[in-house]
Design an enzyme around this catalytic site. Structure first.
Site, PDB file in Angstrom:
ATOM      1  CE  LYS A  14      -3.720  -1.909   2.907  1.00 35.51           C
ATOM      2  NZ  LYS A  14      -4.873  -1.731   2.007  1.00 35.51           N
ATOM      3  NE  ARG A  39     -11.398 -10.015  -2.044  1.00 32.65           N
ATOM      4  CZ  ARG A  39     -11.784  -9.144  -2.990  1.00 32.65           C
ATOM      5  NH1 ARG A  39     -12.156  -9.578  -4.177  1.00 32.65           N
ATOM      6  NH2 ARG A  39     -11.806  -7.852  -2.734  1.00 32.65           N
TER       7      ARG A  39
END
Length: 504
Positions: free
Chosen positions: A283, A357
């Site tokens: 990120k 996920r």
């Protein structure tokens, strides 16, 4: 509780109820004491404030004319009193707007902030608040809290709530106690999420779960990295592979008195990424700053399980905390890897920064295969798309069962935690087809990022009645206002508890 008990046992007021305001004032020492009185539009809406002021021996009409308090929900007007002249040193006139449960919640939150540091807060609202009493009390508890601070003494409270809080004009002690329990659970979720990630890793979270289990009678089971490998939890192992602190899966079980094998089971699954660097697809700095809160889903599930016994939740509840740190290291998982999830489904990795996920899929597949839940609900700070679509106002809810979805939406309406139903559109499903595995991890070239993530998770729940709450937007607040403090909000905690309490 361990030394960090301000996290698992947040400092809140000791709450009680009594019918008569006069009896409370007779035992109140003025120094450090506050009287709270409600205001609503019109003369009738000022009756409670007039009665409260009169009980102190004040000229109510003169006080109201002098201070000109506003009745907008959450507006607080402070009336200081001379030392020793009355039973309290301050009167807080709080606006309650239209008298809705949302307005009472806003009023409570404002009062919670305004009474921080008080010895006693007397809330003369019981006879006027009606069905909004629980919302008012929840708001007051949430508003009195501020994020903990970490000093040389360890974790310390960020704010001191009033030592004692008394609600007058009501006999609903049970309703007040339940409201306090729900709000305190949300504070536990917030405190866990605020804990710095150099303290909070998967093993630390597992230890907190064990402490909660001992304190609240929950059975706790923990999978370490060896057991995860033995049992085939490939998603957790992949995401946690690059970290110096290995992943964990935690199971907590609430069994109500008299439960049998036929008692329905609810399974709650929480995303527990204790810090998210993005992995190899790292990120940007600004995107990483708030990532200590990326385990908010797991924090919420742990807090909900901790409150089940006190709230006498009548069904079996199992919480699963999918815990990992998404870091960068020689064993980090890579784009293009094929990961085998629990149960054998293979997944082609498309982006290491969509790790939530992957760990959730392991836990959901385990719940489907091993726990036979009547209802399966997960909560996760999952997608930026959810935040972009709905901001901080509401969280998307996706579900395979309309009745479950509607029950959760209704529970959220009662707690001020708004859920927005979203479709599980099969139009997007083909985007998850992979040339080299059973599933693609992400989809490229299509929109609907929150929908794609929900469709991916649906692949692991079988035919269960399942709902997915994406709290990427609502799980964090940029401001200290209303019922939220800056940072992690614990959004969904009270909602889930209200839903579980309703299973009677």
């Amino acid at each position: 509780m361990p030394r960090d008990d301000v996290i698992l046992d947040p400092r809140t007021s000791t709450w009680s109820v009594t019918d008569r305001l006069e009896d409370v004032l007779a035992t109140t020492v003025s120094e450090g004491a506050v009287l709270v009185a409600p205001l609503a539009p019109g003369d009738d809406g000022r009756c409670a404030a007039v009665a409260a002021l009169t009980s102190l021996g004040l000229d109510a009409a003169l006080v109201l004319e002098t201070h000109e308090p506003r009745d907008t929900a959450g507006t607080v007007t402070t009336v200081p009193l001379a030392p020793g002249a009355h039973a309290v040193r301050r009167v807080l006139l709080v606006g309650t707007g239209d008298g809705s449960v949302d307005a009472w919640r806003a009023a409570g939150a404002a009062v919670g902030r305004a009474t921080r540091g008080s010895a006693r807060a007397v809330h003369a609202v019981g006879g006027t608040v009606g069905t909004g009493l629980a919302s008012y009390v929840e708001g007051a508890v949430l508003g009195s809290w501020a994020s903990p601070r970490w000093t040389t003494e360890g974790a310390t409270s960020g704010a001191q709530a009033a030592v004692e809080a008394v609600v007058t004009g009501t006999q609903d002690a049970d309703g007040v106690a339940r409201a306090v329990t729900r709000a305190r659970a949300q504070l536990v979720a917030r405190g866990l999420a605020h804990t710095p990630s150099n303290t909070k890793n998967p093993a630390w979270m597992a230890a907190r779960a064990r402490a909660v289990g001992r304190a609240t009678g929950l059975e706790v089971t923990v999978w370490d990295e060896r057991r995860l490998r033995r049992d085939g939890f490939g998603g957790l192992l992949a995401v946690g592979g690059g970290s110096a602190t290995p992943p964990r899966l935690v199971r907590l079980d609430h069994e109500p008195p008299g439960a049998t094998a036929s008692t329905p089971r609810v399974v709650l699954v929480g995303k527990g990424i204790t810090f998210d660097t993005g992995g190899l697809q790292i990120k940007p700095t600004d995107g990483m700053l708030g990532m200590k809160t990326d385990m908010s889903g797991a924090a919420i599930v742990l807090a909900v399980l901790a409150a089940c016994r006190s709230l006498e939740v009548p069904v079996r509840v199992t919480g699963l905390l999918a815990l990992a740190e998404n870091a960068v290291g020689g064993a980090s998982y890579r784009p293009g890897d094929v990961v085998t999830q629990f149960g054998g489904t293979t997944v082609e990795i498309g982006n290491t920064d969509a790790e939530g996920r992957i760990v959730m899929a392991d836990a959901l597949a385990y719940a489907d295969a091993e726990l036979d839940p009547a209802w399966l609900v997960d909560v996760a700070t999952l997608t930026g798309a959810a935040r972009i679509a709905l901001g901080r106002v509401a969280a998307p809810v996706f579900a395979t069962d309309d009745a479950l979805r509607d029950a959760l939406v209704d529970a959220g309406a009662s707690t001020g935690e708004t859920l927005w139903p979203m479709p599980l559109s099969d139009t997007y499903r083909q985007a998850l087809d992979s040339d080299v595995a059973d599933l693609n991890h992400i989809a490229t070239g299509v929109g609907g990022g929150a929908v794609i993530a929900a469709l991916f998770l649906r692949e692991f729940v079988g035919t269960r009645r399942w709902a997915h709450l994406d709290i990427a937007g609502t799980g964090r607040s940029d401001v200290d206002a209303g019922i939220s403090a800056k940072g992690a909000t614990g959004f969904g905690t009270r909602l889930l508890l209200r839903w579980l309490e309703g299973m009677r």
